[in-house]
Design a protein around this motif. Structure first.
Motif, PDB file in Angstrom:
ATOM      1  N   ALA A   1       0.971  -1.386  -0.539  1.00  0.00           N
ATOM      2  CA  ALA A   1       0.138  -0.500   0.053  1.00  0.00           C
ATOM      3  C   ALA A   1       0.853   1.507   0.001  1.00  0.00           C
ATOM      4  O   ALA A   1       0.355   2.552  -0.573  1.00  0.00           O
ATOM      5  CB  ALA A   1      -0.868  -0.111   1.089  1.00  0.00           C
ATOM      6  N   PHE A   2       2.272   1.448   1.156  1.00  0.00           N
ATOM      7  CA  PHE A   2       2.835   2.402   1.133  1.00  0.00           C
ATOM      8  C   PHE A   2       3.818   2.405  -0.315  1.00  0.00           C
ATOM      9  O   PHE A   2       3.793   3.451  -0.970  1.00  0.00           O
ATOM     10  CB  PHE A   2       3.848   2.235   1.795  1.00  0.00           C
ATOM     11  N   GLN A   3       4.039   1.313  -1.072  1.00  0.00           N
ATOM     12  CA  GLN A   3       4.694   1.618  -2.544  1.00  0.00           C
ATOM     13  C   GLN A   3       3.626   2.400  -3.449  1.00  0.00           C
ATOM     14  O   GLN A   3       3.700   3.005  -3.684  1.00  0.00           O
ATOM     15  CB  GLN A   3       5.154   0.299  -2.672  1.00  0.00           C
ATOM     16  N   LYS A   4       2.342   1.323  -3.310  1.00  0.00           N
ATOM     17  CA  LYS A   4       1.323   2.285  -3.997  1.00  0.00           C
ATOM     18  C   LYS A   4       1.025   3.418  -4.230  1.00  0.00           C
ATOM     19  O   LYS A   4       0.327   4.135  -5.196  1.00  0.00           O
ATOM     20  CB  LYS A   4      -0.051   1.132  -4.251  1.00  0.00           C
ATOM     21  N   ALA A   5       0.986   3.903  -2.658  1.00  0.00           N
ATOM     22  CA  ALA A   5       1.059   5.742  -2.820  1.00  0.00           C
ATOM     23  C   ALA A   5       1.966   6.261  -3.137  1.00  0.00           C
ATOM     24  O   ALA A   5       1.595   7.079  -3.368  1.00  0.00           O
ATOM     25  CB  ALA A   5       0.541   5.651  -1.594  1.00  0.00           C
ATOM     26  N   GLY A   6       2.759   5.857  -3.470  1.00  0.00           N
ATOM     27  CA  GLY A   6       4.147   6.607  -3.621  1.00  0.00           C
ATOM     28  C   GLY A   6       4.664   7.436  -2.404  1.00  0.00           C
ATOM     29  O   GLY A   6       5.684   7.750  -2.901  1.00  0.00           O
ATOM     30  N   PHE A   7       4.890   6.148  -1.332  1.00  0.00           N
ATOM     31  CA  PHE A   7       5.981   6.437  -0.689  1.00  0.00           C
ATOM     32  C   PHE A   7       7.255   6.596  -0.174  1.00  0.00           C
ATOM     33  O   PHE A   7       7.694   5.370  -0.889  1.00  0.00           O
ATOM     34  CB  PHE A   7       5.658   6.126   1.175  1.00  0.00           C
ATOM     35  N   PRO A   8       7.781   7.384  -0.283  1.00  0.00           N
ATOM     36  CA  PRO A   8       9.141   7.389  -0.458  1.00  0.00           C
ATOM     37  C   PRO A   8       9.833   5.871   0.822  1.00  0.00           C
ATOM     38  O   PRO A   8       9.167   6.540   1.678  1.00  0.00           O
ATOM     39  CB  PRO A   8      10.134   9.180  -0.267  1.00  0.00           C
TER      40      PRO A   8
END
Length: 174
Positions: free
Chosen positions: A137-144
């Motif tokens: 989810a963090f990756q898909k949301a583009g979290f650095p």
């Protein structure tokens, strides 16, 4: 088996698991007995064994319920939260779980200390499931630095558990 008997059987099994969660959380897994679980569920002890061959099998079922609840709550947040609110809403969902299902968290905390391979495997699988879901989810949301943020998120969750168990809200910065 007729549909109504199957539903009643599933309900009774769920009631036994709920009673086990309460008893194990209050007394401790090793001190608790299936007789105490049966008493809490208002059934006979042999009826517990109709569904669960051993106390360990009952613990595994209880852990499965507790991990599924976290996964389901996080899945709902991930499906609906805006990227900029994702982490905050996951934290809110977890805080709500701690309030509403405290005993499940206490059960998981105990299970982390049990050296039995089957219990450890169940706990590893639960943590991996949550970790994988949050990381994705963090990756898909583009979290650095999504991997690091996931680790920090999980660490904060563990601190929330300790805060709740010890009644020390100051650990959460409240």
């Amino acid at each position: 088996m007729p549909k109504d008997k199957t539903a009643a059987s599933v309900n009774r099994k769920n009631e036994i698991i709920a009673a086990a969660i309460e008893v194990f959380a209050e007394i401790g897994y090793f001190k608790a007995t299936t007789a105490q679980v049966a008493e809490r569920a208002a059934i006979s002890q042999p009826y517990v064994f109709k569904f669960f061959a051993t106390k360990e099998a009952l613990l595994l079922a209880a852990l499965e319920v507790s991990w599924a609840r976290i996964i389901d709550a996080f899945r709902q947040v991930i499906a609906s939260a805006a990227s900029d609110r994702l982490e905050a809403e996951l934290i809110e969902a977890y805080d709500q779980l701690l309030l509403e299902h405290k005993n499940e968290t206490l059960l998981q905390m105990q299970a982390q200390t049990i050296s039995d391979d089957t219990i450890r495997k169940a706990m590893r699988n639960g943590f991996r499931g949550v970790q994988g879901m949050v990381l994705e989810a963090f990756q898909k949301a583009g979290f650095p630095n999504a991997e690091e943020r996931t680790t920090i998120f999980l660490a904060k969750g563990m601190l929330c558990n300790i805060s709740m168990a010890l009644a020390m809200p100051e650990l959460k910065g409240i």
